[in-house]
Design a protein around this motif. Sequence first.
Motif, PDB file in Angstrom:
ATOM      1  N   ASN A  84       0.852  -1.172   0.000  1.00 36.91           N
ATOM      2  CA  ASN A  84       0.000   0.000   0.000  1.00 36.91           C
ATOM      3  C   ASN A  84       0.902   1.241   0.000  1.00 36.91           C
ATOM      4  OD1 ASN A  84      -2.140   1.728   2.248  1.00 36.91           O
ATOM      5  ND2 ASN A  84      -2.508   1.430   0.101  1.00 36.91           N
ATOM      6  N   GLY A  85       0.941   1.911  -1.171  1.00 36.40           N
ATOM      7  CA  GLY A  85       1.872   3.032  -1.289  1.00 36.40           C
ATOM      8  C   GLY A  85       3.296   2.500  -1.240  1.00 36.40           C
ATOM      9  N   ASP A  86       4.112   3.120  -0.412  1.00 35.19           N
ATOM     10  CA  ASP A  86       5.497   2.653  -0.287  1.00 35.19           C
ATOM     11  C   ASP A  86       5.682   1.780   0.939  1.00 35.19           C
ATOM     12  OD1 ASP A  86       5.151   4.558   1.649  1.00 35.19           O
ATOM     13  OD2 ASP A  86       7.034   5.622   1.239  1.00 35.19           O
ATOM     14  N   LYS A  87       4.592   1.287   1.489  1.00 38.95           N
ATOM     15  CA  LYS A  87       4.655   0.440   2.679  1.00 38.95           C
ATOM     16  C   LYS A  87       4.121  -0.958   2.375  1.00 38.95           C
ATOM     17  CE  LYS A  87       4.229   4.352   5.867  1.00 38.95           C
ATOM     18  NZ  LYS A  87       5.672   4.362   6.161  1.00 38.95           N
ATOM     19  N   ILE A  88       4.621  -1.896   3.171  1.00 33.62           N
ATOM     20  CA  ILE A  88       4.209  -3.294   3.019  1.00 33.62           C
ATOM     21  C   ILE A  88       3.591  -3.756   4.337  1.00 33.62           C
ATOM     22  CG2 ILE A  88       5.018  -5.651   2.640  1.00 33.62           C
ATOM     23  CD1 ILE A  88       7.248  -4.503   0.925  1.00 33.62           C
ATOM     24  N   TYR A  89       2.441  -4.410   4.227  1.00 30.63           N
ATOM     25  CA  TYR A  89       1.733  -4.920   5.408  1.00 30.63           C
ATOM     26  C   TYR A  89       1.403  -6.389   5.194  1.00 30.63           C
ATOM     27  CZ  TYR A  89       0.874   0.094   6.112  1.00 30.63           C
ATOM     28  OH  TYR A  89       1.011   1.453   6.273  1.00 30.63           O
ATOM     29  N   TYR A  90       0.855  -6.986   6.257  1.00 25.11           N
ATOM     30  CA  TYR A  90       0.369  -8.360   6.144  1.00 25.11           C
ATOM     31  C   TYR A  90      -0.927  -8.464   6.939  1.00 25.11           C
ATOM     32  CZ  TYR A  90      -0.055 -13.399   6.662  1.00 25.11           C
ATOM     33  OH  TYR A  90      -0.529 -14.688   6.652  1.00 25.11           O
ATOM     34  N   VAL A  91      -1.941  -9.117   6.326  1.00 27.39           N
ATOM     35  CA  VAL A  91      -3.193  -9.388   7.031  1.00 27.39           C
ATOM     36  C   VAL A  91      -3.322 -10.890   7.216  1.00 27.39           C
ATOM     37  CG1 VAL A  91      -4.419  -7.304   6.305  1.00 27.39           C
ATOM     38  CG2 VAL A  91      -4.448  -9.328   4.831  1.00 27.39           C
ATOM     39  N   ASP A  92      -3.808 -11.293   8.385  1.00 28.42           N
ATOM     40  CA  ASP A  92      -3.878 -12.720   8.684  1.00 28.42           C
ATOM     41  C   ASP A  92      -5.136 -13.346   8.095  1.00 28.42           C
ATOM     42  OD1 ASP A  92      -5.982 -12.039  10.366  1.00 28.42           O
ATOM     43  OD2 ASP A  92      -4.831 -12.291  12.220  1.00 28.42           O
ATOM     44  N   HIS A  93      -5.417 -14.588   8.481  1.00 30.91           N
ATOM     45  CA  HIS A  93      -6.535 -15.318   7.883  1.00 30.91           C
ATOM     46  C   HIS A  93      -7.883 -14.701   8.243  1.00 30.91           C
ATOM     47  CE1 HIS A  93      -6.312 -17.014  11.929  1.00 30.91           C
ATOM     48  NE2 HIS A  93      -7.556 -17.415  11.771  1.00 30.91           N
ATOM     49  N   ARG A  94      -7.906 -13.825   9.256  1.00 30.92           N
ATOM     50  CA  ARG A  94      -9.151 -13.132   9.607  1.00 30.92           C
ATOM     51  C   ARG A  94      -9.232 -11.759   8.956  1.00 30.92           C
ATOM     52  NH1 ARG A  94      -8.339 -12.997  15.883  1.00 30.92           N
ATOM     53  NH2 ARG A  94      -6.296 -12.338  15.062  1.00 30.92           N
ATOM     54  N   GLY A  95      -8.161 -11.413   8.204  1.00 32.97           N
ATOM     55  CA  GLY A  95      -8.132 -10.107   7.543  1.00 32.97           C
ATOM     56  C   GLY A  95      -7.523  -9.012   8.388  1.00 32.97           C
ATOM     57  N   ILE A  96      -7.083  -9.327   9.598  1.00 33.67           N
ATOM     58  CA  ILE A  96      -6.557  -8.317  10.512  1.00 33.67           C
ATOM     59  C   ILE A  96      -5.095  -8.006  10.184  1.00 33.67           C
ATOM     60  CG2 ILE A  96      -5.993  -7.814  12.931  1.00 33.67           C
ATOM     61  CD1 ILE A  96      -8.341  -9.599  13.730  1.00 33.67           C
ATOM     62  N   ARG A  97      -4.772  -6.740  10.135  1.00 33.43           N
ATOM     63  CA  ARG A  97      -3.387  -6.326   9.928  1.00 33.43           C
ATOM     64  C   ARG A  97      -2.584  -6.651  11.192  1.00 33.43           C
ATOM     65  NH1 ARG A  97      -2.649  -0.209   8.497  1.00 33.43           N
ATOM     66  NH2 ARG A  97      -2.431   0.110  10.757  1.00 33.43           N
ATOM     67  N   VAL A  98      -1.470  -7.349  11.005  1.00 33.61           N
ATOM     68  CA  VAL A  98      -0.707  -7.813  12.151  1.00 33.61           C
ATOM     69  C   VAL A  98       0.464  -6.868  12.430  1.00 33.61           C
ATOM     70  CG1 VAL A  98      -1.313 -10.208  11.635  1.00 33.61           C
ATOM     71  CG2 VAL A  98       0.859  -9.279  10.818  1.00 33.61           C
ATOM     72  N   ALA A  99       1.013  -6.956  13.633  1.00 33.60           N
ATOM     73  CA  ALA A  99       2.179  -6.160  14.034  1.00 33.60           C
ATOM     74  C   ALA A  99       3.045  -6.987  14.963  1.00 33.60           C
ATOM     75  CB  ALA A  99       1.734  -4.867  14.722  1.00 33.60           C
ATOM     76  N   ASN A 100       4.359  -6.669  14.952  1.00 36.06           N
ATOM     77  CA  ASN A 100       5.327  -7.371  15.801  1.00 36.06           C
ATOM     78  C   ASN A 100       5.278  -8.884  15.594  1.00 36.06           C
ATOM     79  OD1 ASN A 100       6.219  -4.953  17.062  1.00 36.06           O
ATOM     80  ND2 ASN A 100       4.390  -4.998  18.364  1.00 36.06           N
ATOM     81  N   ARG A 101       5.189  -9.270  14.343  1.00 42.87           N
ATOM     82  CA  ARG A 101       5.091 -10.702  14.041  1.00 42.87           C
ATOM     83  C   ARG A 101       5.794 -11.019  12.731  1.00 42.87           C
ATOM     84  NH1 ARG A 101      -1.045 -12.581  14.073  1.00 42.87           N
ATOM     85  NH2 ARG A 101      -0.003 -14.317  13.012  1.00 42.87           N
TER      86      ARG A 101
END
Length: 518
Positions: A84-101
């Motif tokens: 998304n833009g110049d950033k990279i994220y990850y969403v889990d199997h529930r669709g929730i954006r994760v952090a510190n993982r």
Amino acid sequence: MNKRIRQSVAVGMITLLSVSAVLPAFGEEEAEKKRGWQQEEDGRWFYLDSNGDRKTDTWIRGTDRNHYYLDEDGYMATDTIIENGDKIYYVDHRGIRVANRWASQSNWDNLCDQEVDTVWYYLGANGTAKRRENHAYHIRDEAGELQKYFFDSDGHMLSGWQQIENNDGNYDIYYLGDENQGHVHTQWQYLIPPEGDDEEILTDPAKAYDGYEMFYFGWDGKMKRSDECELENGQRFGFDENGVMITGWAPAVHPVNPNHEDSEDENFGVNRYYDQVTGIMVKGWLFSPDPDSDEGSDPHWFYCDKKDGYLYNEGGRDSDSVLGWKKIDGQVYFFDDHGRMVTGLISTGGNDIGDSPFMESEFDYLENTGVIGKGGNAKPAGIYYLSQNEATLGQMAKGKRIRLSLDGDSATYHFHNAGWAYANALVDDRIYGEDGAMLESDSGWEVFVMENDIYDKHDIREEDGELTVRDGAEPLIKTGESVIINKTGKVKKKGSAKVEGVKYDVTDYVAIERPDED
């Protein structure tokens, strides 16, 4: 590290029940307006704004304060990487954006240049992936230990052999383990050297290795190469240009003594030796074939400096000529310009010792090579004897008369306290000739005619690196004069003697035949 999160390819496995448990609830009135979260028959979720239009390519924050992403078609993304833009994220199997993982994806779509089956990301406190190149990130592994990781510009965790640019614009080499480890490996590692696509890591790709080799990466994980390291216990190790631990002889690293005729030979210089099994740099005595010699050649004794490991006097670096000397545990030893400990009888001055049985053929080239050692500590050119006895091998004889015996041959020499042998000298009523050997009779008294002037031992001294006769000294026995000597080497000093029927008068060692009384 075995990361815990892996990609799921079955998005349809997400049930309405599991998703609705985390999505915001809507009343009847809101549902009638057709806005908010909606679910299709296939189970996929989408979001309608207040105008009833689908929201796409955006994040939605639910009442549970979690963030969800709607893709270009408006469907909620699950179990995937989001750019998304110049950033990279990850969403889990529930669709929730994760952090510190940690999160992963299968590398079926060439997500990175590495030949790995799984690509790993680490999502920080704000949910964005770590992606700064050449930057070390310290992240705790599953065991709670802080490890160091590197990522590429796409957020992919690096693994295997890697060149990482440092602050000086140069490159450090790291080993990051397999695709499910990725952390910097430190200290000793037993690895297969880079090969195939990783060969660019090697400084000298043409150098061949047999399977696994030992590498050292230090506490910071930077591979040692063309270098040494010293561990806390004082043991030192060497590493070649590719970082492989050296065993046996190290390459020559110092220029040789320009006085040596082989000084143009690039392989003739100062070496160090590393134990064939442990790799520890040898300090002190070493028994080994010569550097660059054929396998199976005769070994010699060498002495490796206790501090830097360099061979004493190899290349003549510890000598003003060819030979150097060193006092070790109270005994003096000579080393030639190959670093080899010398044994046997040698003559580095002008004395001709001929084919003495006590001279070893491999050291006959030392004849007339001059002083032994360097500077003001150099020993004068002369005749010396370095023990050939196993118990005292190589030790310089000094301060005494010594009887040498070898294979039926024997001779006696008298050595000054400084180690050189008396020659053309009278010592304790015994004469030592040009070759340093004592004159002696085979049996009884025998007449010898002097081939050189013989001086008193006190008239022979060292001056400017040479053995010479004191100015003004007169010979005790002149060339051409006769003496009478018995089988113990004792010279008759005065009186009369009869040898093989001939009578002699002896005055001050000189024997003169008595005229025939007839």
